[in-house]
Motif scaffolding. Sequence first.
Motif, PDB file in Angstrom:
ATOM      1  N   SER A 166       0.844  -1.196   0.000  1.00  0.00           N
ATOM      2  CA  SER A 166       0.000   0.000   0.000  1.00  0.00           C
ATOM      3  C   SER A 166       0.876   1.242   0.000  1.00  0.00           C
ATOM      4  O   SER A 166       1.915   1.282   0.667  1.00  0.00           O
ATOM      5  CB  SER A 166      -0.905   0.018   1.235  1.00  0.00           C
ATOM      6  N   TYR A 167       0.433   2.221  -0.743  1.00  0.00           N
ATOM      7  CA  TYR A 167       1.151   3.492  -0.844  1.00  0.00           C
ATOM      8  C   TYR A 167       0.148   4.627  -0.708  1.00  0.00           C
ATOM      9  O   TYR A 167      -0.951   4.570  -1.265  1.00  0.00           O
ATOM     10  CB  TYR A 167       1.866   3.606  -2.197  1.00  0.00           C
ATOM     11  N   ASN A 168       0.513   5.652   0.034  1.00  0.00           N
ATOM     12  CA  ASN A 168      -0.333   6.822   0.227  1.00  0.00           C
ATOM     13  C   ASN A 168       0.402   8.059  -0.260  1.00  0.00           C
ATOM     14  O   ASN A 168       1.581   8.249   0.054  1.00  0.00           O
ATOM     15  CB  ASN A 168      -0.701   6.985   1.699  1.00  0.00           C
TER      16      ASN A 168
ATOM     17  N   THR B  45      -0.001  12.401  -0.930  1.00  0.00           N
ATOM     18  CA  THR B  45      -0.722  13.650  -0.706  1.00  0.00           C
ATOM     19  C   THR B  45      -0.318  14.626  -1.792  1.00  0.00           C
ATOM     20  O   THR B  45       0.875  14.804  -2.056  1.00  0.00           O
ATOM     21  CB  THR B  45      -0.394  14.237   0.683  1.00  0.00           C
TER      22      THR B  45
ATOM     23  N   PRO C 157      -8.481  15.787   2.513  1.00  0.00           N
ATOM     24  CA  PRO C 157      -7.573  14.893   3.244  1.00  0.00           C
ATOM     25  C   PRO C 157      -7.274  15.294   4.681  1.00  0.00           C
ATOM     26  O   PRO C 157      -6.846  14.471   5.468  1.00  0.00           O
ATOM     27  CB  PRO C 157      -6.300  14.920   2.406  1.00  0.00           C
TER      28      PRO C 157
ATOM     29  N   THR D 217      -5.637  13.244  -1.215  1.00  0.00           N
ATOM     30  CA  THR D 217      -4.825  12.095  -0.827  1.00  0.00           C
ATOM     31  C   THR D 217      -5.274  10.927  -1.696  1.00  0.00           C
ATOM     32  O   THR D 217      -6.462  10.766  -1.979  1.00  0.00           O
ATOM     33  CB  THR D 217      -4.950  11.709   0.659  1.00  0.00           C
TER      34      THR D 217
ATOM     35  N   SER E 123      -4.728   6.725  -2.042  1.00  0.00           N
ATOM     36  CA  SER E 123      -4.234   5.483  -1.454  1.00  0.00           C
ATOM     37  C   SER E 123      -4.309   4.392  -2.514  1.00  0.00           C
ATOM     38  O   SER E 123      -5.380   4.165  -3.087  1.00  0.00           O
ATOM     39  CB  SER E 123      -5.078   5.069  -0.249  1.00  0.00           C
TER      40      SER E 123
ATOM     41  N   SER F 202      -3.449   0.299  -3.421  1.00  0.00           N
ATOM     42  CA  SER F 202      -3.174  -1.020  -2.862  1.00  0.00           C
ATOM     43  C   SER F 202      -2.880  -1.973  -4.012  1.00  0.00           C
ATOM     44  O   SER F 202      -3.727  -2.175  -4.882  1.00  0.00           O
ATOM     45  CB  SER F 202      -4.373  -1.512  -2.052  1.00  0.00           C
TER      46      SER F 202
END
Length: 129
Positions: free
Chosen positions: A13-15, A17, A92, A109, A111, A113
Motif C-alpha cells: 500500500s502506498y499513500n 498527498t 484529506p 490524498t 491510497s 493497494s
Amino acid sequence: EVIFEKVGMRTFSYNFTFSPRNEDETQDVQRIIKMFRFHMLPELALGMNASEAMFNLPSQFEIRYMYKEKENVYIPKISRCALQSCNVSYSPEGGNFKTFEDNAPVAYTMSLSFKELEFMTKSTIAKGM
C-alpha cells in the motif's frame, strides 16, 4: 501443531498527498489519478456476436524503489502487481472540503493497494525478490 496451508500473495500500500499550487499542477494531479483508475480496471472486449463479451485483464505494474536514477539494492524487489484499489479523498485533512476559485480541490490524498501476481518461494527470494 501447525499445518502449512499456502503461500499468500504479498500486498503493498502506498499513500500520496497532493497539494497543487496552480492550474497546471491541478491538471497533473487529475491525470495521475485518472491514469491509476484507468489501469486498475479490466477492458470490456466485445466478440463478433453482440451477445459475446469478455474482460481483458487489467494492466500490470512493476514497482521499483529508486535512488539517484538506480534501483535501490537494499530494498527487496517486488514482482509484477495488479492495482486492487485506488481511493482518493478530496478533503484529506479531515475537515471541510476546500477548493480554489475554479472549484478544483486544494488538496488530495490517494491510497493505492497493489497485490503481487506471483507467489514468493525460496528461489525468488534467493534471486533478490
